[in-house]
Design a protein around this motif. Sequence first.
Motif, PDB file in Angstrom:
ATOM      1  N   PRO A 245       0.799  -1.240   0.000  1.00  0.00           N
ATOM      2  CA  PRO A 245       0.000   0.000   0.000  1.00  0.00           C
ATOM      3  C   PRO A 245       0.826   1.280   0.000  1.00  0.00           C
ATOM      4  N   ALA A 246       2.078   1.202   0.439  1.00  0.00           N
ATOM      5  CA  ALA A 246       2.908   2.413   0.524  1.00  0.00           C
ATOM      6  C   ALA A 246       3.866   2.556  -0.659  1.00  0.00           C
ATOM      7  N   ASP A 261       5.450   5.780   3.814  1.00  0.00           N
ATOM      8  CA  ASP A 261       4.687   6.000   5.039  1.00  0.00           C
ATOM      9  C   ASP A 261       4.415   4.638   5.666  1.00  0.00           C
ATOM     10  N   SER A 263       3.051   3.754   8.285  1.00  0.00           N
ATOM     11  CA  SER A 263       1.742   3.551   8.919  1.00  0.00           C
ATOM     12  C   SER A 263       0.755   2.892   7.952  1.00  0.00           C
ATOM     13  N   ARG A 264       1.076   2.913   6.662  1.00  0.00           N
ATOM     14  CA  ARG A 264       0.219   2.280   5.660  1.00  0.00           C
ATOM     15  C   ARG A 264       0.538   0.802   5.485  1.00  0.00           C
ATOM     16  N   TRP A 265       1.608   0.330   6.082  1.00  0.00           N
ATOM     17  CA  TRP A 265       1.930  -1.091   5.996  1.00  0.00           C
ATOM     18  C   TRP A 265       0.889  -1.907   6.753  1.00  0.00           C
ATOM     19  N   ASP A 266       0.646  -3.128   6.324  1.00  0.00           N
ATOM     20  CA  ASP A 266      -0.356  -4.013   6.922  1.00  0.00           C
ATOM     21  C   ASP A 266       0.285  -4.759   8.095  1.00  0.00           C
TER      22      ASP A 266
END
Length: 410
Positions: A245-246, A261, A263-266
């Motif tokens: 996602p990042a 970013d 914080s976008r990691w799963d």
Amino acid sequence: MEPGHDAVAETVRVEGTRILATLIRTVGDVQLAEDAVQEATLAALGAWPVTGVPPEPRAWMTVTARRKAIDIIRRERARADKERDSTRLIELGRTDIVPAAVVQDDLLRLIFTCCHPALSPPTRVALALRTLCGLSPTQIAGVMLTTEAATAKRLTRARQKIAAARIPYRVPPEAELPERLPAVCGVVHSLYTSGHAPVEGQTAYDVDVCAEAIRLAELLHELLPEQQMPTAVLALLLLTEARRPARLDADGDVVTLDQQDRSRWDNAAIARGIDLLNDSLLRSNQQADAYQLQAAIAAEHARAATYDTTDWTEILRLYELLVSVAPSPAADLGLAVAAAEAKDTTAGLALLSELTPSPRWHAVRAELLARDHRYDEAVGELTKALEGPSTDAERRHRERRLELFRAAAD
């Protein structure tokens, strides 16, 4: 493109492999099944724009492919083995929809058929990329660094050998698994790689191909929970996919690892991937295979709260092990990058000098040269990188970097 055509393309892209796998079980012939699915696709392209997209596109395609297979068999009735043909015609005449669980089993059967030891390793990969991924001979040639003509011949010979040798369409008994698993795991990993890091094209990755590879890895792990290799493959895929996602920004442009970013990691996928890796390592008697080492590298990246806190010394150690266990161009490049991070750019450049140049080799070397403020040389290397195949997003990223290096050189 008309809406009906879009729906056909989407159905084939998402459901095509499942339809093909089920049809192969019924007809026992890879080429016949592929021809039937292709004819069903052409029928859908003609019908759906007129009649509208059916409520259940996969069911429509499956039933139509069965009917097309019947037509093909009847056209070829002059050949021998009419008794087998009669049995196949009865089975193909059914109009019921195959249960999801059976479809999953069909996919596993297809994977193991593609990876039969009677086929050479390159042939296994080519056949799997064709049947499981739906890649064209041109795309397969790009992945395998060969020609389209050679790929087409290899696929034809593979289908002929499966038919002539009557290679069984089944998951092998437990005694045969150790011999077959490396090839099967290699195919699943290749499938994921073809979606996660395509050689060229408009998209930086194919979400559906990646999801299909992870689903197949889940099936293998479920089928063989005590085997370390499928567990490690699933761990690697989850840890890699967790960062997807990042990888791109809102405009679809590449975001490098140091700028992502996090914080976008799963985090759920990361946690499960690490658990699976640990479980796999416990079964390996302290002799890690290539998938465990790659998963361990991915886990080190995933554990780091920031790029600056990444344990590059440990990553370098893991890459050194990986190159000794399973050398590859990708592993060699990773080792050079890790050396540059853990030591200095001179160490990274020294390792690169020992490798065969490629577009990605030139791109990596350009970045390392730029770190040493050797911008003129970096411009030359990145210009060479742009001469090779790449995705649109990767090309845009390299062009922007090239502008920065040129400005710095001036």
